[in-house]
Design a protein around this motif. Structure first.
Motif, short mmCIF file in Angstrom:
data_model
loop_
_atom_site.label_atom_id
_atom_site.label_comp_id
_atom_site.label_asym_id
_atom_site.label_seq_id
_atom_site.Cartn_x
_atom_site.Cartn_y
_atom_site.Cartn_z
N ALA A 139 3.84 -1.08 -11.54
CA ALA A 139 2.54 -0.45 -11.31
C ALA A 139 2.05 0.13 -12.63
N VAL A 140 0.85 -0.26 -13.07
CA VAL A 140 0.33 0.35 -14.29
C VAL A 140 -0.80 1.33 -13.97
N LYS A 141 -1.33 1.23 -12.75
CA LYS A 141 -2.32 2.21 -12.30
C LYS A 141 -2.16 2.31 -10.80
N ASN A 142 -2.18 3.51 -10.27
CA ASN A 142 -2.08 3.63 -8.82
C ASN A 142 -2.74 4.92 -8.35
N ARG A 143 -3.87 4.80 -7.68
CA ARG A 143 -4.56 6.00 -7.19
C ARG A 143 -3.84 6.59 -6.00
N PHE A 144 -2.89 5.85 -5.42
CA PHE A 144 -2.20 6.34 -4.22
C PHE A 144 -0.70 6.47 -4.42
N GLY A 145 -0.26 6.54 -5.64
CA GLY A 145 1.18 6.66 -5.85
C GLY A 145 1.48 6.80 -7.32
N SER A 146 2.75 6.81 -7.67
CA SER A 146 3.09 7.01 -9.06
C SER A 146 3.06 5.67 -9.79
N THR A 147 2.79 5.73 -11.09
CA THR A 147 2.88 4.50 -11.88
C THR A 147 4.29 4.43 -12.46
N ASN A 148 4.56 3.36 -13.16
CA ASN A 148 5.87 3.17 -13.76
C ASN A 148 6.99 2.98 -12.76
N GLU A 149 6.63 2.78 -11.51
CA GLU A 149 7.63 2.44 -10.51
C GLU A 149 7.80 0.92 -10.60
N ILE A 150 8.99 0.43 -10.42
CA ILE A 150 9.14 -1.02 -10.47
C ILE A 150 9.79 -1.57 -9.21
N VAL A 199 6.62 0.08 -4.99
CA VAL A 199 5.69 0.08 -6.12
C VAL A 199 4.31 0.59 -5.68
N LEU A 200 3.92 0.27 -4.44
CA LEU A 200 2.63 0.73 -3.95
C LEU A 200 2.64 2.22 -3.63
N GLY A 201 3.81 2.81 -3.56
CA GLY A 201 3.92 4.23 -3.24
C GLY A 201 4.20 4.44 -1.76
N GLY A 202 4.87 3.51 -1.12
CA GLY A 202 5.26 3.68 0.28
C GLY A 202 4.45 2.83 1.25
N GLY A 203 3.80 1.81 0.75
CA GLY A 203 3.00 0.93 1.62
C GLY A 203 1.59 0.84 1.09
N VAL A 204 0.82 -0.08 1.66
CA VAL A 204 -0.54 -0.26 1.18
C VAL A 204 -1.50 0.63 1.98
N VAL A 205 -2.48 1.22 1.29
CA VAL A 205 -3.44 2.10 1.95
C VAL A 205 -4.62 1.26 2.45
N PRO A 206 -4.97 1.37 3.73
CA PRO A 206 -6.12 0.62 4.24
C PRO A 206 -7.37 1.02 3.44
N GLY A 207 -8.20 0.05 3.14
CA GLY A 207 -9.41 0.35 2.38
C GLY A 207 -9.19 0.35 0.88
N SER A 208 -7.96 0.04 0.42
CA SER A 208 -7.73 0.06 -1.02
C SER A 208 -7.77 -1.36 -1.59
N LEU A 209 -8.01 -1.41 -2.88
CA LEU A 209 -8.11 -2.68 -3.57
C LEU A 209 -6.96 -2.76 -4.57
N VAL A 210 -6.11 -3.76 -4.42
CA VAL A 210 -4.92 -3.89 -5.26
C VAL A 210 -5.06 -5.15 -6.11
N LEU A 211 -4.95 -4.99 -7.41
CA LEU A 211 -5.02 -6.16 -8.31
C LEU A 211 -3.61 -6.51 -8.76
N ILE A 212 -3.23 -7.76 -8.59
CA ILE A 212 -1.91 -8.20 -9.05
C ILE A 212 -2.09 -9.18 -10.19
#
Ligand code: TYD
Ligand code: MG
Length: 453
Positions: A250-261, A80-93
Motif C-alpha cells: 500500500a502506498v496510499k490508503n485513506r482507510f488504513g496504514s500504508t507500508n503494509e504488505i 493491506v487494505l486495512g482489514g477489508g475493502v470499504v464500500p464506496g471506495s476506489l482502489v487502484l492496483i
C-alpha cells in the motif's frame, strides 16, 4: 457555459490555457514535450445542481458514515487494505504488465462474490473468453460474479442500474474510455475523467471499485499520476517476473496504514497467500556459506527475514564492478566505502555483487549492517554462523545506529529458530527482555569482530 480548450502534457498531466511545450518536463528531463489540445465540456446539469446544493455545515452536525468493511476473504489483501475493502471506495492496483494484476482481481472478485454479491468484472483488455479461460485455470465457478468485456465506460455506467453490483472491477483504467471525450483511451484526459467518473459512481452507489493501472518502466503509474491523488487507496503489485513471489504494497490508503504488505506466490492455479514469508525466503538458505547473512527486516508492522548475499572477487581489469539486485545501488556503494575506510577491508580492487535471495527486496536502512557483514564475510571467505540474525543502520563514520521495532524483528527470528542476534548497542538500553540472545554493537568493526572473529 461554452466548450473551451486546454492544452495538456501527455506525460505528466501539466495543463495550460495556451498551446506550447511542457515547462515541467523540460525542467525535469530537458526534453521538449508538445502539449495536446483537449476540449473541455461544461459539467452536466446534474453535477451543477449537486454542487449548488452542497453547503458548509457545522462539524458536530455532520453524521458519521458507518463504513463497514467487506472482508475480501483473501487475508493478505485484507491486511493491506486495512482489514477489508470499504464500500464506496476506489482502489487502484498498479504493477508491471504480466505481474498478476488480472489474476489477483479475478480471485478477489470470486471471493467478494461469495460475501457481497453481485460483483461485476469489466475486462477492457481481454475478451470474455480469455478471462473465462483464466477463471477455469483458477477453478472459479462464477456464482454472483458477472463478467463483461466492454471498454465504453458510459455503457458500463448505464448497466449499473440493472446489475446493482456491490463491487466493480475495471481491468484496466488505461483501456476504458468515455465517448464524449475526443482523446484516445489511455491519454491523460481519458484516464483522469474515467477515474473521476468511477469515483462518483462508487461513492454514489456505495460500491467498492477496483481499478487496474499499468506501470511504466520507471515505476510510475503510466502517464496519469493524477489518478493517485484521486483514488482512496493505491496498491502496487510487484515482484520479479521470473520469481514466484509477489508483494502487494500500500502506498496510499485513506482507510488504513500504508507500508503494509501482503505476500503471494504465483502458482499453477493462481496466486497463493504466503502466510509465513520469512520461511519462504529462507527456504533455500545455504548453511555456513561465506557471504550469506540473514537480516531481520520490517515492512510496515510486519517482520520479514531475508537472506542477503554478497560475492567479493578480485577485479580482473579496469574499474571494479558493483552489481546490486534487490537493494538500493547507491546505498550499497556507500556501505562498501564505509567498510573499506572504517574497517580496513580493501575493496578498491574487488568486484562486489550483492543480491537479496529469492527475488526479495530490502528498502530500509536496518539492513545496512547485513550488507556490510555479507561483503566482509565473502571477502574474508569466512561464514557467519547460521543461527544469527543481523540488524542495524550504518552511518558514515562506521557507527551502528538504532532501528525501530527491534522486538518484532527478533520475535520473528526466534520463531524461525534463530538463537542469537547482532543488534545496535543503543537499542539495548533499558529495553524489554528480548526473545533471543542479543549482542549489542556500536561500530561496524565491533560487528565484524563479533560475527567473523
Ligand atoms: P496476469 O494476471 O494476466 O497479469 P497482469 O494482469 O498483471 O498483466 O498474469 C500473468 C502471468 O501470470 C502470466 O505470465 C501467467 C501467470 N499465471 C500463472 O503462473 N498461474 C496462473 O494460475 C495464472 C492465472 C497466471
Ligand atoms: Mg491483465
Amino acid at each position: 457555459m461554452r466548450d473551451r480548450s486546454i492544452w495538456r502534457c501527455q506525460q505528466c498531466g501539466f495543463a495550460s490555457p495556451k498551446p506550447g511545450t511542457c515547462p515541467d518536463c523540460k525542467r525535469a528531463a530537458g526534453e521538449l514535450v508538445a502539449l495536446v489540445e483537449e476540449r473541455v465540456a461544461p459539467p452536466p446539469a446534474a453535477r451543477r445542481a449537486a454542487l449548488a446544493q452542497s453547503r458548509p455545515r457545522p462539524l458536530r452536525d455532520i453524521a458519521m458514515e458507518r463504513s463497514d468493511r467487506i472482508r475480501t476473504g483473501i487475508g493478505e489483501l485484507d491486511r493491506v487494505l486495512g482489514g477489508g475493502v470499504v464500500p464506496g471506495s476506489l482502489v487502484l492496483i498498479g504493477g508491471d504488465p504480466g505481474i498478476g494484476k488480472s489474476t489477483l482481481l479475478l480471485q478477489t472478485a470470486r471471493a467478494l462474490a461469495a460475501t457481497a454479491p453481485p460483483v461485476l468484472y469489466v475486462s477492457a483488455e481481454e475478451s470474455a473468453a480469455q478471462v473465462k479461460l483464466r477463471a477455469e485455470r483458477l477453478g472459479i465457478g462464477g456464482d454472483g460474479l458477472l463478467l463483461w468485456a466492454e471498454n465504453d465506460l458510459a455503457q458500463v455506467q448505464a448497466e449499473l442500474d440493472s446489475v446493482k453490483p456491490r463491487a466493480l472491477v475495471i481491468d484496466s483504467i488505461q483501456t476504458v474510455f468515455l465517448p464524449e471525450l475526443e482523446s484516445a483511451p489511455g491519454s491523460v484526459a481519458q484516464v483522469r475523467e474515467c477515474g473521476a467518473r468511477l469515483m462518483t459512481l462508487a461513492k454514489g452507489r456505495d460500491m467498492a471499485a477496483f481499478l487496474v493501472g499499468h506501470v511504466t518502466k520507471e515505476g510510475a503509474l503510466a502517464g496519469p499520476r493524477v489518478l493517485e491523488h484521486l483514488v482512496d487507496t493505491v496498491l502496487y503489485f510487484e515482484g520479479e517476473q521470473h520469481h514466484a513471489y509477489r508483494v502487494l504494497r500500500a502506498v496510499k490508503n485513506r482507510f488504513g496504514s500504508t507500508n503494509e504488505i501482503g505476500v503471494f506466490q504465483m502458482a499453477d492455479r493462481g496466486l497463493v497467500e504466503v502466510k509465513n514469508p520469512s520461511g519462504f525466503f529462507l527456504a533455500e538458505r545455504p548453511k555456513d556459506a561465506p557471504g550469506s547473512v540473514i537480516v531481520a527486516g520490517l515492512e510496515g508492522t510486519r517482520p520479514l527475514l531475508l537472506e542477503l548475499q554478497a560475492l567479493v572477487a578480485p577485479a580482473s581489469f579496469g574499474t571494479p564492478r558493483r552489481t546490486v539486485l534487490g537493494a538500493d545501488y547507491n546505498r550499497v556503494c556507500l556501505l562498501l566505502a564505509v567498510l573499506e575506510k572504517r574497517a580496513g577491508v580493501p575493496l578498491a580492487s574487488q568486484d562486489v555483487f550483492v543480491n537479496v535471495a529469492g527475488g526479495g527486496r530490502v528498502v530500509e536502512p536496518a539492513a545496512d549492517l547485513g550488507v556490510v557483514v555479507a561483503a566482509a564475510s565473502s571477502y574474508m571467505d569466512r561464514p557467519v554462523r547460521g543461527d544469527v540474525v543481523v540488524v542495524g543502520e550504518v552511518g558514515l563514520t562506521g557507527e551502528v545506529r538504532a532501528v525501530t521495532g527491534l522486538m518484532a524483528r527478533l520475535s520473528e527470528a526466534a520463531q524461525l529458530g534463530f538463537s542469537e542476534a547482532v543488534v545496535p548497542q543503543s537499542n539495548l538500553i533499558d529495553g524489554p527482555r528480548l526473545p533471543l540472545q542479543a549482542h549489542g554493537v556500536a561500530t561496524v568493526q565491533a560487528a565484524l569482530d563479533a560475527l567473523l572473529g
